[in-house]
Scaffold this motif. Structure first.
Motif, short mmCIF file in Angstrom:
data_model
loop_
_atom_site.label_atom_id
_atom_site.label_comp_id
_atom_site.label_asym_id
_atom_site.label_seq_id
_atom_site.Cartn_x
_atom_site.Cartn_y
_atom_site.Cartn_z
N LEU A 62 -39.13 -65.95 -18.70
CA LEU A 62 -38.83 -65.16 -17.51
C LEU A 62 -39.52 -63.80 -17.62
CD1 LEU A 62 -37.12 -64.57 -14.91
CD2 LEU A 62 -35.32 -63.76 -16.46
N ALA A 63 -39.45 -63.20 -18.81
CA ALA A 63 -40.09 -61.93 -19.11
C ALA A 63 -40.02 -61.73 -20.61
CB ALA A 63 -39.40 -60.77 -18.39
N GLY A 64 -40.88 -60.85 -21.14
CA GLY A 64 -40.85 -60.65 -22.59
C GLY A 64 -41.78 -59.54 -23.03
N CYS A 65 -41.77 -59.28 -24.35
CA CYS A 65 -42.63 -58.24 -24.92
C CYS A 65 -42.80 -58.47 -26.41
CB CYS A 65 -42.05 -56.85 -24.68
SG CYS A 65 -40.53 -56.52 -25.62
N SER A 66 -43.90 -57.96 -26.94
CA SER A 66 -44.09 -57.95 -28.39
C SER A 66 -43.34 -56.76 -28.96
CB SER A 66 -45.58 -57.84 -28.72
OG SER A 66 -46.28 -59.00 -28.30
N ALA A 67 -42.80 -56.93 -30.17
CA ALA A 67 -42.03 -55.86 -30.80
C ALA A 67 -42.37 -55.78 -32.28
CB ALA A 67 -40.53 -56.09 -30.59
N ARG A 68 -43.63 -55.48 -32.56
CA ARG A 68 -44.07 -55.35 -33.94
C ARG A 68 -43.33 -54.19 -34.61
NH1 ARG A 68 -50.34 -54.72 -34.96
NH2 ARG A 68 -50.26 -57.01 -34.83
N GLN A 121 -29.61 -58.34 -8.55
CA GLN A 121 -30.50 -57.19 -8.40
C GLN A 121 -31.55 -57.12 -9.50
OE1 GLN A 121 -28.73 -53.35 -7.48
NE2 GLN A 121 -26.88 -54.33 -6.72
N SER A 122 -31.10 -57.05 -10.76
CA SER A 122 -32.09 -56.86 -11.82
C SER A 122 -31.50 -57.18 -13.20
CB SER A 122 -32.60 -55.42 -11.82
OG SER A 122 -31.56 -54.52 -12.13
N LEU A 123 -32.42 -57.39 -14.13
CA LEU A 123 -32.09 -57.57 -15.54
C LEU A 123 -33.06 -56.72 -16.34
CD1 LEU A 123 -30.67 -59.09 -17.94
CD2 LEU A 123 -32.54 -60.75 -17.77
N LYS A 124 -32.53 -55.93 -17.26
CA LYS A 124 -33.37 -55.02 -18.04
C LYS A 124 -33.02 -55.14 -19.51
CE LYS A 124 -34.58 -50.06 -18.23
NZ LYS A 124 -34.29 -48.74 -17.62
N LEU A 125 -34.04 -55.16 -20.35
CA LEU A 125 -33.84 -55.17 -21.80
C LEU A 125 -34.58 -54.00 -22.42
CD1 LEU A 125 -32.86 -56.51 -24.45
CD2 LEU A 125 -35.03 -57.77 -24.47
N GLU A 126 -33.85 -53.21 -23.21
CA GLU A 126 -34.43 -52.09 -23.94
C GLU A 126 -34.19 -52.30 -25.43
OE1 GLU A 126 -33.61 -48.15 -21.56
OE2 GLU A 126 -31.95 -49.55 -21.25
N LEU A 127 -35.13 -51.85 -26.24
CA LEU A 127 -35.04 -52.02 -27.69
C LEU A 127 -35.18 -50.68 -28.40
CD1 LEU A 127 -37.41 -55.11 -28.01
CD2 LEU A 127 -34.91 -55.16 -28.04
N GLN A 128 -34.40 -50.52 -29.46
CA GLN A 128 -34.56 -49.37 -30.34
C GLN A 128 -34.98 -49.90 -31.71
OE1 GLN A 128 -31.58 -45.90 -31.02
NE2 GLN A 128 -31.36 -47.15 -32.87
N TYR A 129 -36.19 -49.59 -32.11
CA TYR A 129 -36.65 -49.99 -33.44
C TYR A 129 -37.74 -49.08 -33.99
CZ TYR A 129 -40.63 -52.13 -30.97
OH TYR A 129 -41.73 -52.35 -30.17
N LYS A 130 -38.30 -48.21 -33.13
CA LYS A 130 -39.36 -47.32 -33.57
C LYS A 130 -38.80 -46.05 -34.20
CE LYS A 130 -42.57 -49.01 -30.05
NZ LYS A 130 -43.40 -48.67 -28.87
N SER A 131 -37.85 -45.42 -33.52
CA SER A 131 -37.17 -44.24 -34.05
C SER A 131 -35.81 -44.11 -33.38
CB SER A 131 -38.00 -42.97 -33.82
OG SER A 131 -38.21 -42.75 -32.43
N LEU A 132 -34.93 -43.32 -33.99
CA LEU A 132 -33.57 -43.18 -33.47
C LEU A 132 -33.58 -42.61 -32.06
CD1 LEU A 132 -31.62 -41.84 -36.58
CD2 LEU A 132 -31.35 -44.07 -35.47
N VAL A 162 -38.61 -49.97 -23.25
CA VAL A 162 -38.32 -51.00 -22.25
C VAL A 162 -39.16 -52.23 -22.59
CG1 VAL A 162 -38.39 -51.64 -19.82
CG2 VAL A 162 -37.76 -49.32 -20.47
N CYS A 163 -38.48 -53.32 -22.89
CA CYS A 163 -39.17 -54.58 -23.18
C CYS A 163 -39.56 -55.26 -21.88
CB CYS A 163 -38.27 -55.48 -24.01
SG CYS A 163 -39.01 -57.08 -24.41
#
Length: 268
Positions: A119-125, A144-155, A160-161
């Motif tokens: 459906l949607a995606g992103c790389s997260a090296r 309406q919408s679906l959103k995915l956010e990731l925290q892995y680079k810094s605090l 946004v994935c």
């Protein structure tokens, strides 16, 4: 939706032992309309080769063991897959995070890492083995919408994935987690889960504002609960004084007239 899980917990879904699948579920919600879900997790292990990944589920059926990151295939609802091993998907950097909206009949394209189902995606090296707490934040607004956010680079830095248009998740859904290892292995930990209903929070805030406005109107600056009756009493007292002065003047006039009349009579 509010989960019955504690604010802090630790689940080892699948350890670095190879050929393992694990499930941790479920929290059932009867009205998945709009929710943010924040999950802290950790994928880690020794060596440079590792597999296979983990999944976050919001599905109509209770999670069962299966071939899709440890859970059942042909699911109905939402699956978010954190895939740490590339099978056959050229040009894509792994780990790769993707969403699939299952209809209860479609098979996950495992041979091509879900390419046909994405459906949607992103790389997260850098997500696997990150030096900071890794988190995923899912925000869903019904139709309406679906959103995915990731925290892995810094605090406190959220990447946004993906963000999609309108999708529908089954109104009655189970939230669950699963992970899988094969010939290669890894540790997949769930550390904490936090969730609530956005609409309920919004309604609560609006209700609080309304109550605050009512209170301000009733108890605001310069407000006197007896103002109406005090003002009425003041007008009554003023009219009473006017009437009293009138009576005094009339009485004086009558008295003066009688005095003059009696004086004239005494001359004769």
């Amino acid at each position: 939706m509010t989960l019955p899980w504690p604010a802090s917990l630790l689940w080892l879904l699948a350890a670095s032992l190879g050929a393992q699948a694990a499930l941790q579920a479920d929290s059932k919600d009867s009205s998945v309309k709009s929710i943010p879900i924040e999950i802290e997790f950790k994928i880690h292990g020794a060596g440079t080769l590792h597999a296979d990944g983990m999944a976050i589920w919001l599905t109509k059926q209770r999670a069962m063991p299966g071939t899709v990151f440890g859970s059942v295939d042909k699911f109905e609802g939402l699956g978010i897959f954190i895939d740490t091993y590339k099978n056959n998907r050229p040009g894509v950097v792994f780990p790769y995070v993707m969403a699939m909206l299952g209809d209860g009949q479609t098979t996950y394209d495992k041979d091509h890492d879900g390419k046909a189902n994405e459906l949607a995606g992103c790389s997260a090296r850098g997500l696997r083995g990150a030096s900071i707490p890794t988190k995923a934040r899912i925000t869903y607004f019904q139709d309406q919408s679906l959103k995915l956010e990731l925290q892995y680079k810094s605090l406190n830095e959220w990447t946004v994935c993906f963000e999609t248009g309108a999708i529908t998740i089954p109104a009655v859904s189970y939230l669950g987690f699963s992970a899988e290892t094969g010939e290669l292995s890894d540790n997949h930990d769930i550390i904490s889960v936090d969730s609530r209903n956005l609409y309920q929070s919004h309604q609560y805030m609006e209700g609080s504002k309304k109550e605050g406005n009512k209170g301000g109107k009733q108890k605001g600056k310069g407000y006197d609960p007896n103002r109406g009756s005090s003002e009425s009493s003041g007008w009554g007292w003023f009219l009473f004084k006017i009437a009293l002065i009138g009576i005094v003047i009339a009485g004086a006039y009558v008295g003066f007239t009688m005095y003059r009349t009696s004086g004239r009579s005494s001359r004769f």
